[in-house]
Design a protein around this motif. Structure first.
Motif, PDB file in Angstrom:
ATOM      1  N   ASP A  82       0.809  -1.221   0.000  1.00  0.00           N
ATOM      2  CA  ASP A  82       0.000   0.000   0.000  1.00  0.00           C
ATOM      3  C   ASP A  82       0.844   1.273   0.000  1.00  0.00           C
ATOM      4  N   GLU A  83       1.921   1.282   0.787  1.00  0.00           N
ATOM      5  CA  GLU A  83       2.756   2.482   0.866  1.00  0.00           C
ATOM      6  C   GLU A  83       3.372   2.816  -0.493  1.00  0.00           C
ATOM      7  N   LYS A  84       3.846   1.805  -1.182  1.00  0.00           N
ATOM      8  CA  LYS A  84       4.437   2.029  -2.497  1.00  0.00           C
ATOM      9  C   LYS A  84       3.373   2.493  -3.488  1.00  0.00           C
ATOM     10  N   THR A  85       2.202   1.878  -3.429  1.00  0.00           N
ATOM     11  CA  THR A  85       1.104   2.273  -4.319  1.00  0.00           C
ATOM     12  C   THR A  85       0.742   3.735  -4.088  1.00  0.00           C
ATOM     13  N   LYS A  86       0.652   4.147  -2.833  1.00  0.00           N
ATOM     14  CA  LYS A  86       0.331   5.539  -2.502  1.00  0.00           C
ATOM     15  C   LYS A  86       1.440   6.484  -2.957  1.00  0.00           C
ATOM     16  N   ALA A  87       2.681   6.073  -2.781  1.00  0.00           N
ATOM     17  CA  ALA A  87       3.809   6.909  -3.190  1.00  0.00           C
ATOM     18  C   ALA A  87       3.838   7.087  -4.707  1.00  0.00           C
ATOM     19  N   LEU A  88       3.579   6.004  -5.443  1.00  0.00           N
ATOM     20  CA  LEU A  88       3.534   6.100  -6.908  1.00  0.00           C
ATOM     21  C   LEU A  88       2.402   7.008  -7.364  1.00  0.00           C
ATOM     22  N   LEU A  89       1.264   6.910  -6.712  1.00  0.00           N
ATOM     23  CA  LEU A  89       0.133   7.781  -7.030  1.00  0.00           C
ATOM     24  C   LEU A  89       0.486   9.236  -6.747  1.00  0.00           C
ATOM     25  N   SER A  90       1.159   9.479  -5.643  1.00  0.00           N
ATOM     26  CA  SER A  90       1.572  10.840  -5.299  1.00  0.00           C
ATOM     27  C   SER A  90       2.538  11.391  -6.350  1.00  0.00           C
ATOM     28  N   TYR A  91       3.482  10.562  -6.791  1.00  0.00           N
ATOM     29  CA  TYR A  91       4.434  10.976  -7.833  1.00  0.00           C
ATOM     30  C   TYR A  91       3.700  11.357  -9.112  1.00  0.00           C
ATOM     31  N   ARG A  92       2.804  10.476  -9.560  1.00  0.00           N
ATOM     32  CA  ARG A  92       2.070  10.760 -10.807  1.00  0.00           C
ATOM     33  C   ARG A  92       1.192  12.000 -10.662  1.00  0.00           C
ATOM     34  N   THR A  93       0.591  12.185  -9.493  1.00  0.00           N
ATOM     35  CA  THR A  93      -0.239  13.365  -9.248  1.00  0.00           C
ATOM     36  C   THR A  93       0.598  14.640  -9.329  1.00  0.00           C
ATOM     37  N   GLN A  94       1.767  14.617  -8.688  1.00  0.00           N
ATOM     38  CA  GLN A  94       2.636  15.794  -8.728  1.00  0.00           C
ATOM     39  C   GLN A  94       3.120  16.078 -10.148  1.00  0.00           C
ATOM     40  N   MET A  95       3.428  15.038 -10.896  1.00  0.00           N
ATOM     41  CA  MET A  95       3.858  15.239 -12.282  1.00  0.00           C
ATOM     42  C   MET A  95       2.707  15.794 -13.128  1.00  0.00           C
ATOM     43  N   GLY A  96       1.492  15.339 -12.860  1.00  0.00           N
ATOM     44  CA  GLY A  96       0.330  15.868 -13.569  1.00  0.00           C
ATOM     45  C   GLY A  96       0.126  17.346 -13.268  1.00  0.00           C
ATOM     46  N   LYS A  97       0.268  17.724 -12.006  1.00  0.00           N
ATOM     47  CA  LYS A  97       0.151  19.136 -11.623  1.00  0.00           C
ATOM     48  C   LYS A  97       1.245  19.967 -12.284  1.00  0.00           C
ATOM     49  N   LEU A  98       2.444  19.393 -12.363  1.00  0.00           N
ATOM     50  CA  LEU A  98       3.544  20.085 -13.025  1.00  0.00           C
ATOM     51  C   LEU A  98       3.219  20.321 -14.494  1.00  0.00           C
ATOM     52  N   PHE A  99       2.653  19.316 -15.155  1.00  0.00           N
ATOM     53  CA  PHE A  99       2.284  19.462 -16.564  1.00  0.00           C
ATOM     54  C   PHE A  99       1.279  20.600 -16.742  1.00  0.00           C
ATOM     55  N   VAL A 100       0.268  20.635 -15.876  1.00  0.00           N
ATOM     56  CA  VAL A 100      -0.742  21.701 -15.955  1.00  0.00           C
ATOM     57  C   VAL A 100      -0.087  23.059 -15.731  1.00  0.00           C
TER      58      VAL A 100
END
Length: 141
Positions: A82-100
């Motif tokens: 779960d921790e890794k899954t949450k961390a990967l989701l956080s990474y992708r979310t931050q990268m998505g915000k960066l793209f925007v």
């Protein structure tokens, strides 16, 4: 003259040696994309020509899209769960915000609103720090 050359060489080696070592260590696919992103960021953050700035912002966007599916080495080392899954989701979310945010930078350049570009660059600085704090291992010195 020789007395001045050696200290100058020593100073250059001291200042740029650690930077070179970090660059050599971070030749992962994600590290390479982040280097490209940093170059594009440096290119547009002080750009006064709206066309050049918009082009650099698009280059940064393309780099983010290439980096999005990649996994930071810190997260690769985590055990599955779960921790890794949450961390990967956080990474992708931050990268998505960066793209925007980079799309907003491009939009500000297209609108020739350099004051807005400056404000957005400040936002990007915060995003960079947040991402690096979360996903880059601290080196022991």
């Amino acid at each position: 003259m020789k007395k001045l050359i050696f200290p100058a060489i020593l100073l250059v080696a001291t200042v740029f040696g650690p930077v070179r070592a970090l660059a050599e260590e971070d030749h992962t696919p994600l590290g390479k994309e982040m280097e490209k992103l940093d170059e594009a960021y440096k290119s547009f953050r002080r750009e006064k020509d709206p066309v050049k700035g918009a082009t650099s912002a698009r280059e940064a966007q393309e780099t983010v899209l290439k980096a999005l599916p990649l996994v930071p080495s810190l997260l690769e080392k985590m055990p599955a769960g779960d921790e890794k899954t949450k961390a990967l989701l956080s990474y992708r979310t931050q990268m998505g915000k960066l793209f925007v945010s980079l799309c907003e930078v491009e939009s500000a350049f297209v609108a020739k609103d350099l004051d807005k570009v400056t404000a957005l660059v400040e936002t990007l600085k915060g995003q960079k720090k947040e991402g690096h704090d979360a996903f880059i291992e601290e080196e022991d010195e």
